[in-house]
Motif scaffolding. Structure first.
Motif, PDB file in Angstrom:
ATOM      1  N   GLY A   1      20.045   0.495  12.024  1.00 41.76           N
ATOM      2  CA  GLY A   1      18.695   0.725  11.557  1.00 41.76           C
ATOM      3  C   GLY A   1      17.666  -0.152  12.232  1.00 41.76           C
ATOM      4  N   THR A   2      18.036  -1.378  12.555  1.00 41.94           N
ATOM      5  CA  THR A   2      17.091  -2.322  13.143  1.00 41.94           C
ATOM      6  C   THR A   2      17.775  -3.112  14.249  1.00 41.94           C
ATOM      7  OG1 THR A   2      17.670  -4.084  11.563  1.00 41.94           O
ATOM      8  CG2 THR A   2      15.887  -2.595  10.939  1.00 41.94           C
ATOM      9  N   ARG A   3      16.943  -3.700  15.096  1.00 42.06           N
ATOM     10  CA  ARG A   3      17.488  -4.510  16.186  1.00 42.06           C
ATOM     11  C   ARG A   3      18.139  -5.780  15.658  1.00 42.06           C
ATOM     12  NH1 ARG A   3      13.875  -6.988  21.115  1.00 42.06           N
ATOM     13  NH2 ARG A   3      15.444  -8.438  21.908  1.00 42.06           N
ATOM     14  N   ILE A   4      17.485  -6.417  14.683  1.00 40.92           N
ATOM     15  CA  ILE A   4      18.073  -7.631  14.114  1.00 40.92           C
ATOM     16  C   ILE A   4      19.403  -7.307  13.452  1.00 40.92           C
ATOM     17  CG2 ILE A   4      16.881  -7.402  11.894  1.00 40.92           C
ATOM     18  CD1 ILE A   4      17.737 -10.675  13.759  1.00 40.92           C
ATOM     19  N   GLY A   5      19.525  -6.091  12.924  1.00 40.96           N
ATOM     20  CA  GLY A   5      20.797  -5.679  12.328  1.00 40.96           C
ATOM     21  C   GLY A   5      21.906  -5.619  13.363  1.00 40.96           C
ATOM     22  N   VAL A   6      21.587  -5.121  14.557  1.00 36.54           N
ATOM     23  CA  VAL A   6      22.573  -5.078  15.637  1.00 36.54           C
ATOM     24  C   VAL A   6      23.017  -6.490  16.000  1.00 36.54           C
ATOM     25  CG1 VAL A   6      23.017  -4.356  18.000  1.00 36.54           C
ATOM     26  CG2 VAL A   6      21.527  -2.992  16.554  1.00 36.54           C
ATOM     27  N   ILE A   7      22.040  -7.379  16.187  1.00 35.16           N
ATOM     28  CA  ILE A   7      22.356  -8.749  16.607  1.00 35.16           C
ATOM     29  C   ILE A   7      23.189  -9.456  15.550  1.00 35.16           C
ATOM     30  CG2 ILE A   7      21.349 -10.997  17.138  1.00 35.16           C
ATOM     31  CD1 ILE A   7      18.968  -9.498  18.347  1.00 35.16           C
ATOM     32  N   LEU A   8      22.809  -9.306  14.267  1.00 32.32           N
ATOM     33  CA  LEU A   8      23.552  -9.970  13.195  1.00 32.32           C
ATOM     34  C   LEU A   8      24.949  -9.378  13.032  1.00 32.32           C
ATOM     35  CD1 LEU A   8      20.812 -10.505  10.454  1.00 32.32           C
ATOM     36  CD2 LEU A   8      21.845 -12.209  11.957  1.00 32.32           C
ATOM     37  N   ALA A   9      25.081  -8.063  13.252  1.00 32.06           N
ATOM     38  CA  ALA A   9      26.402  -7.439  13.153  1.00 32.06           C
ATOM     39  C   ALA A   9      27.328  -7.946  14.252  1.00 32.06           C
ATOM     40  CB  ALA A   9      26.273  -5.919  13.226  1.00 32.06           C
ATOM     41  N   VAL A  10      26.814  -8.018  15.482  1.00 24.25           N
ATOM     42  CA  VAL A  10      27.638  -8.518  16.593  1.00 24.25           C
ATOM     43  C   VAL A  10      27.921 -10.006  16.413  1.00 24.25           C
ATOM     44  CG1 VAL A  10      27.734  -8.887  19.082  1.00 24.25           C
ATOM     45  CG2 VAL A  10      26.810  -6.757  18.181  1.00 24.25           C
ATOM     46  N   THR A  11      26.899 -10.768  16.007  1.00 25.06           N
ATOM     47  CA  THR A  11      27.116 -12.192  15.744  1.00 25.06           C
ATOM     48  C   THR A  11      28.117 -12.382  14.614  1.00 25.06           C
ATOM     49  OG1 THR A  11      24.830 -12.646  16.424  1.00 25.06           O
ATOM     50  CG2 THR A  11      25.982 -14.383  15.233  1.00 25.06           C
ATOM     51  N   GLY A  12      27.998 -11.546  13.571  1.00 24.83           N
ATOM     52  CA  GLY A  12      28.936 -11.635  12.454  1.00 24.83           C
ATOM     53  C   GLY A  12      30.361 -11.328  12.861  1.00 24.83           C
ATOM     54  N   SER A  13      30.527 -10.391  13.805  1.00 27.71           N
ATOM     55  CA  SER A  13      31.879 -10.088  14.272  1.00 27.71           C
ATOM     56  C   SER A  13      32.484 -11.274  15.006  1.00 27.71           C
ATOM     57  CB  SER A  13      31.860  -8.869  15.193  1.00 27.71           C
ATOM     58  OG  SER A  13      31.283  -9.179  16.453  1.00 27.71           O
ATOM     59  N   ALA A  14      31.611 -12.062  15.660  1.00 27.84           N
ATOM     60  CA  ALA A  14      32.086 -13.215  16.431  1.00 27.84           C
ATOM     61  C   ALA A  14      32.254 -14.450  15.562  1.00 27.84           C
ATOM     62  CB  ALA A  14      31.126 -13.508  17.582  1.00 27.84           C
ATOM     63  N   VAL A  15      31.301 -14.681  14.663  1.00 24.30           N
ATOM     64  CA  VAL A  15      31.364 -15.865  13.796  1.00 24.30           C
ATOM     65  C   VAL A  15      32.436 -15.647  12.739  1.00 24.30           C
ATOM     66  CG1 VAL A  15      30.124 -17.281  12.133  1.00 24.30           C
ATOM     67  CG2 VAL A  15      28.953 -16.452  14.176  1.00 24.30           C
ATOM     68  N   GLY A  16      33.492 -16.423  12.821  1.00 21.04           N
ATOM     69  CA  GLY A  16      34.596 -16.279  11.883  1.00 21.04           C
ATOM     70  C   GLY A  16      35.330 -17.593  11.704  1.00 21.04           C
ATOM     71  N   LEU A  17      36.582 -17.475  11.339  1.00 24.76           N
ATOM     72  CA  LEU A  17      37.380 -18.674  11.080  1.00 24.76           C
ATOM     73  C   LEU A  17      37.569 -19.503  12.339  1.00 24.76           C
ATOM     74  CD1 LEU A  17      40.085 -17.087   8.749  1.00 24.76           C
ATOM     75  CD2 LEU A  17      38.010 -18.308   8.114  1.00 24.76           C
ATOM     76  N   GLY A  18      37.514 -18.851  13.504  1.00 24.65           N
ATOM     77  CA  GLY A  18      37.652 -19.597  14.749  1.00 24.65           C
ATOM     78  C   GLY A  18      36.539 -20.603  14.958  1.00 24.65           C
ATOM     79  N   ASN A  19      35.339 -20.289  14.453  1.00 28.67           N
ATOM     80  CA  ASN A  19      34.197 -21.193  14.605  1.00 28.67           C
ATOM     81  C   ASN A  19      34.340 -22.449  13.754  1.00 28.67           C
ATOM     82  OD1 ASN A  19      33.210 -18.248  14.956  1.00 28.67           O
ATOM     83  ND2 ASN A  19      31.672 -19.433  16.019  1.00 28.67           N
ATOM     84  N   PHE A  20      34.827 -22.269  12.528  1.00 30.84           N
ATOM     85  CA  PHE A  20      34.840 -23.371  11.566  1.00 30.84           C
ATOM     86  C   PHE A  20      36.195 -24.051  11.429  1.00 30.84           C
ATOM     87  CE2 PHE A  20      31.269 -20.693  10.408  1.00 30.84           C
ATOM     88  CZ  PHE A  20      30.263 -21.618  10.221  1.00 30.84           C
ATOM     89  N   LEU A  21      37.241 -23.462  12.004  1.00 20.12           N
ATOM     90  CA  LEU A  21      38.572 -24.077  11.905  1.00 20.12           C
ATOM     91  C   LEU A  21      39.211 -24.265  13.277  1.00 20.12           C
ATOM     92  CD1 LEU A  21      40.107 -22.273   8.784  1.00 20.12           C
ATOM     93  CD2 LEU A  21      38.980 -24.494   8.895  1.00 20.12           C
TER      94      LEU A  21
END
Length: 542
Positions: free
Chosen positions: A12-32
């Motif tokens: 629906g929005t450009r920020i939605g695309v960026i947050l969805a892709v960022t969300g797919s990348a940001v996971g347990l690997g980032n914090f653990l």
């Protein structure tokens, strides 16, 4: 090659695309995973980490955005479909994309289980269930019982007292969001979850950076903890010796692997997400923004939270000898929170943010398979969800039952999360750099771009990235499949030894092979279907 009808779904929005892709990348690997590697190798790790980001992560991520949007123009949203389009409807090209749906589905089978651990630990902290977990032995015992690592099948003994009920909740949440679709499900959830995650992480970070100094251990300060993470020096070695691959080759391999996990490169996820973009939507700035957002969460939040906290509360010996990714997150950190002022609430916030990070990654792993089933078999959302739900439930049950020592998780993670990802990433850069070509690739990326992508970045994709990948993967394969195997002291730690002698490892590989056979059969049917659609469209145009 004519364009098939575009799918109805889109962001629906450009920020939605960026947050969805960022969300797919940001996971347990980032914090653990990242804090664990930074702790293991010290500040020297940041050098190969940055090199891998510049020569592998960012260039490959940009190429995946380009491949995905170009395939989406021809009505394809899955990696097999996109490769089919890129190779001028070659049947072989579609089969090369089999790893696209395979990798995220197989990883989801155990990743959702770990997601349930995070939700369960957050609930335990919120309700006061962790107040009696104080010592290292108590923390380890609780973790083994709660996750089933104590023995095969133990999770089914008393499901209400372990992670089983939380696994059911996570499954229900993930498939509900996928059922709602791209815009109303994934995009909406990421718009809420990602800002919430960052706020939670900042709250925990403030608490960590303001930890008081223990008079009994004056050297265990936040500043020294940060110095351990960023000072490019390995104990007993100088700067250049620490970075020399001859003395520290595993560090360079680990850094490259972390970049793949960190940016979701080689998962087939970015290709699917980018395929839903319109022809003139920006992908240059979006790809860089998503990569930068992930890097911020990983280095500035994950690393700055875990390492200084463990350094201050438990001492440098624990930081220098981290007990692995799971041990660091679920055994060591509970001890840190127990010793920390307001530790119960900080523990809840931390594991809740881990749950949000895992959830945004989990739903992104389902979408490539949903897109693949829909466009391959011509079925709707409900039918594709039913097929995928059955497959992932069976896979998660397998992981739950064969939980002793996390052997099932480790085996699938090795063959899919390492071998599979390296292989798919290599295929992707060859597809972009040599099959599509970097000039057509640059035209695709420049269309609608709000920032210019220098041509040398695409040259890196064509020449340097494949060589880097093959060199890193070749050395890694030599170490794991040969050098360690012929060394009697290391033989029992290799994947080949486990495959020949361990029943769980054999069953795990069997599950992977079964999934490959299923996906190959689906691709075979898909190619025939796509050829029929192409022929009928050409006939209608005459």
């Amino acid at each position: 090659m004519s364009e098939l009808q575009r799918p109805k779904e889109s962001f629906g929005t450009r920020i939605g695309v960026i947050l969805a892709v960022t969300g797919s990348a940001v996971g347990l690997g980032n914090f653990l995973r990242f804090p664990g590697l930074a702790a293991e190798y010290g500040g020297a790790f940041m050098v190969p980490y940055v090199v891998a980001f510049l020569l592998l992560g960012l260039p490959i991520a940009i190429s995946e955005w380009g491949l995905g949007r170009r395939g989406g123009r021809f009505g394809f949203n899955s990696t097999p479909g996109v490769f089919h389009a890129i190779t001028n409807r070659s049947r072989t090209g579609a089969y090369f994309g089999v790893l696209g749906p395979l990798i995220p589905v197989m990883i989801y089978m155990y990743y959702v289980f770990v997601e349930a651990w995070c939700l369960g630990y957050a609930w335990q902290y919120l309700t006061g269930g962790m107040t009696e977990v104080k010592t290292a032995d108590q923390s380890e015992s609780f973790f083994h019982v709660f996750t089933g690592i104590a023995g095969d099948g133990t999770l089914f003994d008393d499901p209400m007292k372990n992670a089983t009920i939380f696994l059911a909740i996570c499954f229900a949440l993930n498939f509900y969001l996928i059922y709602r679709g791209l815009s109303k499900g994934i995009e909406l959830f990421c718009k809420i979850a990602m800002p919430t995650l960052i706020v939670c992480a900042i709250l925990v970070l403030i608490r960590v950076l303001t930890l008081p100094v223990d008079p009994a251990a004056p050297d265990q300060t936040v500043i020294n903890g940060l110095g351990y993470m960023f000072n490019p020096y390995t104990e007993g070695r100088g700067f250049w010796e620490s970075l020399n691959p001859r003395h520290n080759s595993e560090m360079w391999l680990a850094a490259a692997g972390q970049i793949f996990f960190s940016l979701s490169v080689g998962f087939g996820i970015i290709i699917t997400y980018a395929s839903y973009l319109k022809k003139d939507d920006d992908i240059a700035l979006s790809s860089v923004t998503a990569a930068a957002g992930n890097g911020f969460c990983e280095v500035c939040l994950g690393g700055l939270i875990v390492i200084p906290a463990a350094f201050v509360m438990l001492g440098p010996s624990v930081v220098q000898n981290p007990p692995g990714t799971f041990g660091l997150g679920f055994v060591t950190l509970p001890q840190v929170f127990d010793a920390m002022p307001l530790g119960r609430w900080i523990g809840f916030i931390f594991f809740f943010l881990l749950f949000l990070a895992a959830a945004t990654s989990s739903i992104s792993m389902l979408q490539p398979a949903i897109a693949f089933l829909e466009e391959s078999l011509g079925v709707g959302r409900r039918a594709s969800m039913a097929i995928l739900g059955f497959i992932t439930v069976c896979g998660a049950w397998f992981v739950m039952y064969f939980s002793a020592g996390a052997k099932g998780v480790d085996t699938i993670d090795f063959w899919i999360g390492t071998v599979g990802i390296y292989t798919l990433a290599t295929i992707q850069v060859i597809m972009f750099g040599w099959v599509l070509g970097i000039r057509k690739g640059k035209e695709e990326i420049d269309r609608g771009a709000e920032i210019p992508i220098p041509f040398f970045v695409l040259v890196i994709v064509k020449f340097i990235s494949p060589l880097y990948l093959l060199a890193v993967f070749g050395f890694w394969a030599y170490t794991n499949f040969y050098a360690n195997y012929v060394d009697p002291e290391k033989t029992e730690n290799t994947a080949l030894y486990a495959l020949m002698h361990d029943r769980t490892a054999q069953f795990s590989v069997g599950l992977i092979l079964l999934m490959i056979v299923f996906l190959v059969l689906v691709i075979s049917e898909a190619v025939r279907r796509w050829d029929r659609l192409e022929a009928s469209q050409k006939g209608a145009e005459l």
